[in-house]
Design a protein around this motif. Structure first.
Motif, PDB file in Angstrom:
ATOM      1  N   ALA A  49       0.827  -1.211   0.000  1.00 59.19           N
ATOM      2  CA  ALA A  49       0.000   0.000   0.000  1.00 59.19           C
ATOM      3  C   ALA A  49       0.861   1.261   0.000  1.00 59.19           C
ATOM      4  CB  ALA A  49      -0.933  -0.008   1.211  1.00 59.19           C
ATOM      5  N   ILE A  50       1.861   1.311   0.878  1.00 59.26           N
ATOM      6  CA  ILE A  50       2.662   2.531   0.982  1.00 59.26           C
ATOM      7  C   ILE A  50       3.521   2.728  -0.260  1.00 59.26           C
ATOM      8  CG2 ILE A  50       4.608   1.462   2.185  1.00 59.26           C
ATOM      9  CD1 ILE A  50       3.147   4.979   2.750  1.00 59.26           C
ATOM     10  N   VAL A  51       4.078   1.642  -0.818  1.00 63.19           N
ATOM     11  CA  VAL A  51       4.918   1.764  -2.013  1.00 63.19           C
ATOM     12  C   VAL A  51       4.068   2.173  -3.211  1.00 63.19           C
ATOM     13  CG1 VAL A  51       6.362   0.505  -3.644  1.00 63.19           C
ATOM     14  CG2 VAL A  51       6.693   0.183  -1.186  1.00 63.19           C
ATOM     15  N   SER A  52       2.917   1.538  -3.396  1.00 67.77           N
ATOM     16  CA  SER A  52       2.046   1.875  -4.528  1.00 67.77           C
ATOM     17  C   SER A  52       1.579   3.325  -4.442  1.00 67.77           C
ATOM     18  CB  SER A  52       0.842   0.936  -4.556  1.00 67.77           C
ATOM     19  OG  SER A  52       1.236  -0.409  -4.694  1.00 67.77           O
ATOM     20  N   GLY A  53       1.150   3.734  -3.259  1.00 64.45           N
ATOM     21  CA  GLY A  53       0.704   5.118  -3.108  1.00 64.45           C
ATOM     22  C   GLY A  53       1.822   6.110  -3.336  1.00 64.45           C
ATOM     23  N   ALA A  54       3.033   5.803  -2.816  1.00 59.90           N
ATOM     24  CA  ALA A  54       4.169   6.706  -3.001  1.00 59.90           C
ATOM     25  C   ALA A  54       4.554   6.827  -4.469  1.00 59.90           C
ATOM     26  CB  ALA A  54       5.356   6.219  -2.177  1.00 59.90           C
ATOM     27  N   VAL A  55       4.513   5.695  -5.197  1.00 62.62           N
ATOM     28  CA  VAL A  55       4.845   5.733  -6.622  1.00 62.62           C
ATOM     29  C   VAL A  55       3.843   6.592  -7.385  1.00 62.62           C
ATOM     30  CG1 VAL A  55       4.974   4.344  -8.719  1.00 62.62           C
ATOM     31  CG2 VAL A  55       6.094   3.559  -6.630  1.00 62.62           C
ATOM     32  N   LEU A  56       2.554   6.457  -7.070  1.00 57.84           N
ATOM     33  CA  LEU A  56       1.530   7.270  -7.747  1.00 57.84           C
ATOM     34  C   LEU A  56       1.739   8.764  -7.475  1.00 57.84           C
ATOM     35  CD1 LEU A  56      -1.714   5.158  -7.136  1.00 57.84           C
ATOM     36  CD2 LEU A  56      -0.357   5.336  -9.230  1.00 57.84           C
ATOM     37  N   VAL A  57       2.082   9.096  -6.227  1.00 61.27           N
ATOM     38  CA  VAL A  57       2.319  10.508  -5.888  1.00 61.27           C
ATOM     39  C   VAL A  57       3.583  11.012  -6.568  1.00 61.27           C
ATOM     40  CG1 VAL A  57       2.859  12.090  -4.006  1.00 61.27           C
ATOM     41  CG2 VAL A  57       1.069  10.366  -3.710  1.00 61.27           C
ATOM     42  N   TRP A  58       4.640  10.214  -6.556  1.00 63.49           N
ATOM     43  CA  TRP A  58       5.908  10.636  -7.166  1.00 63.49           C
ATOM     44  C   TRP A  58       5.751  10.827  -8.673  1.00 63.49           C
ATOM     45  CZ3 TRP A  58       9.287   7.802 -10.513  1.00 63.49           C
ATOM     46  CH2 TRP A  58      10.505   8.441 -10.757  1.00 63.49           C
ATOM     47  N   MET A  59       4.997   9.934  -9.325  1.00 62.80           N
ATOM     48  CA  MET A  59       4.763  10.048 -10.772  1.00 62.80           C
ATOM     49  C   MET A  59       3.739  11.127 -11.111  1.00 62.80           C
ATOM     50  SD  MET A  59       4.514   6.023 -11.882  1.00 62.80           S
ATOM     51  CE  MET A  59       3.919   6.515 -13.520  1.00 62.80           C
ATOM     52  N   ASP A  60       3.017  11.592 -10.092  1.00 61.83           N
ATOM     53  CA  ASP A  60       1.878  12.488 -10.343  1.00 61.83           C
ATOM     54  C   ASP A  60       0.970  11.839 -11.399  1.00 61.83           C
ATOM     55  OD1 ASP A  60       0.226  14.644 -10.081  1.00 61.83           O
ATOM     56  OD2 ASP A  60       1.400  15.983 -11.368  1.00 61.83           O
ATOM     57  N   ALA A  61       0.661  10.568 -11.142  1.00 57.56           N
ATOM     58  CA  ALA A  61       0.006   9.724 -12.139  1.00 57.56           C
ATOM     59  C   ALA A  61      -1.395  10.221 -12.467  1.00 57.56           C
ATOM     60  CB  ALA A  61      -0.064   8.281 -11.633  1.00 57.56           C
TER      61      ALA A  61
END
Length: 369
Positions: A49-61
């Motif tokens: 959960a934390i990795v997926s959410g962080a990746v989405l925020v970092w990518m500004d997906a």
């Protein structure tokens, strides 16, 4: 201690972006605890959960990458809370629905919310008939609809702010143009009259000192009047007190305007027809400015020939004609005078034409009364 401005700005951007993945991770942990998952399973789910959410925020997906990431998060919450409608971890589905509604296009967001709600319907059908599944179904649907509405309102506010910014910029541009027109009108007439007197003084120096002194005195008086007008205009702009302003010139002041040019040596024939008493103040001012600018241009660019001014006033309209019969001296330079006259007349729905005519120059304007 107050953090620096840069840090405050970063926090203002980072906190709203990190809040959804942090909430989903926390709710995943709550769900895993309430369903008594193994510690390693709970840790793995929280890590996903934390990795997926962080990746989405970092990518500004956005778009499909965001849909895929939110699907992974929804699967993580489901794995943590499966089978128990009273598990508080299901609030993570509401967070995911709100995240989708605030970020995805409305149709995609609604589809995502429908898919999340459908999961509870399936569990109501397959797992158990407990009413808690119905509550979560309506909760996810309500969250999705509310956040879609919030996003639309936010978009509307942004559009209104952009429109307000454009209107403010247009107002500033219009005000600059208005000030430029007023300064042009105030200075142009007086300087033209002063130059005529100075030219007369120069020609009379050798033959008639008395006439030269009189012409210089008239030039000095015109320059002083111009300076006083500019000071009064600048003072009015600073104070903003319209009541303190001097009365604006009107059609009734055109004879005095013509007299100032005649006194400087210009040959002007004035023909006033109609009664100007019933003209509105704004239209009367514009008519005066058109005659003033036309005379200034005729004197500056003409060959000294006669100038004919005709003002015909009726209840329906004001017709202004200014014609100088001599050919212009050289090529007529581009300036702002004609542009300003066109702008003034256009504000009242009138028409104006200015150009060569019969070997001279003709200005015609019609202003609705």
């Amino acid at each position: 201690m107050t953090p620096p401005v840069g840090a405050r700005r970063w926090m203002a951007r980072a906190i709203p972006a990190l809040a959804p993945p942090a909430a989903i991770t926390a709710l995943t942990a709550v769900g895993a605890i309430q369903t008594h998952r193994e510690p390693l399973v709970a840790l793995a789910l929280c890590t996903v959960a934390i990795v997926s959410g962080a990746v989405l925020v970092w990518m500004d997906a956005t778009g499909w990458p965001l849909v895929a990431g939110l699907t992974v998060l929804a699967a993580t919450v489901t794995a943590a809370c499966w089978g128990e409608p009273r598990n508080l971890g299901w609030f993570g589905m509401c967070v995911i629905a709100g995240w989708a509604a605030l970020t995805l296009p409305p149709r995609w967001a609604i589809a995502m919310g429908a898919a999340l709600a459908a999961e509870f319907v399936i569990m109501f059908t397959v797992v158990s008939r407990e009413p808690g599944w119905v509550t979560w179904t309506f909760g996810v649907a309500l969250t999705c609809g509310a956040f879609v509405f919030v996003r639309r309102q936010r978009t509307l506010v942004e559009r209104l702010h952009a429109a307000q910014t454009r209107l403010a910029e247009r107002a500033r541009t219009d005000e600059r143009h208005r000030i430029a027109r007023e300064m042009h009108d105030l200075v142009g007439h007086s300087l033209t009259v002063a130059l005529l007197h100075l030219g007369s003084a120069r020609l009379a120096l050798d033959d008639d000192l008395h006439a030269a002194r009189a012409a210089l005195a008239e030039a000095e008086s015109a320059a002083r009047d111009s300076l006083d007008d500019v000071r009064a205009a600048v003072g009015l702009m600073r104070s903003g007190d319209a009541a303190a302003a001097s009365p604006a010139p009107a059609v009734a002041d055109i004879p005095d305007l013509v007299h100032s040019y005649r006194n400087a040596g210009a040959d002007i024939d004035l023909d006033l027809r109609g009664v100007p008493a019933g003209i509105a103040a704004g239209r009367s001012l514009i008519a005066y400015r058109i005659v003033q600018e036309s005379l200034t241009n005729a004197v500056r660019h003409g060959d000294g020939g006669p100038i004919k001014v005709r003002l015909d006033t009726t209840r329906e309209r004001i017709r202004i004609t200014v014609r100088n019969g001599g050919a212009p001296r050289g090529r007529r330079p581009a300036g702002t005078g004609i542009i300003a006259m066109n702008e003034r007349v256009a504000t009242l729905g009138g028409t104006l034409s200015a150009g060569p005519s019969a070997g001279g120059w003709l200005v015609e304007a019609v202003i609705p009364a």
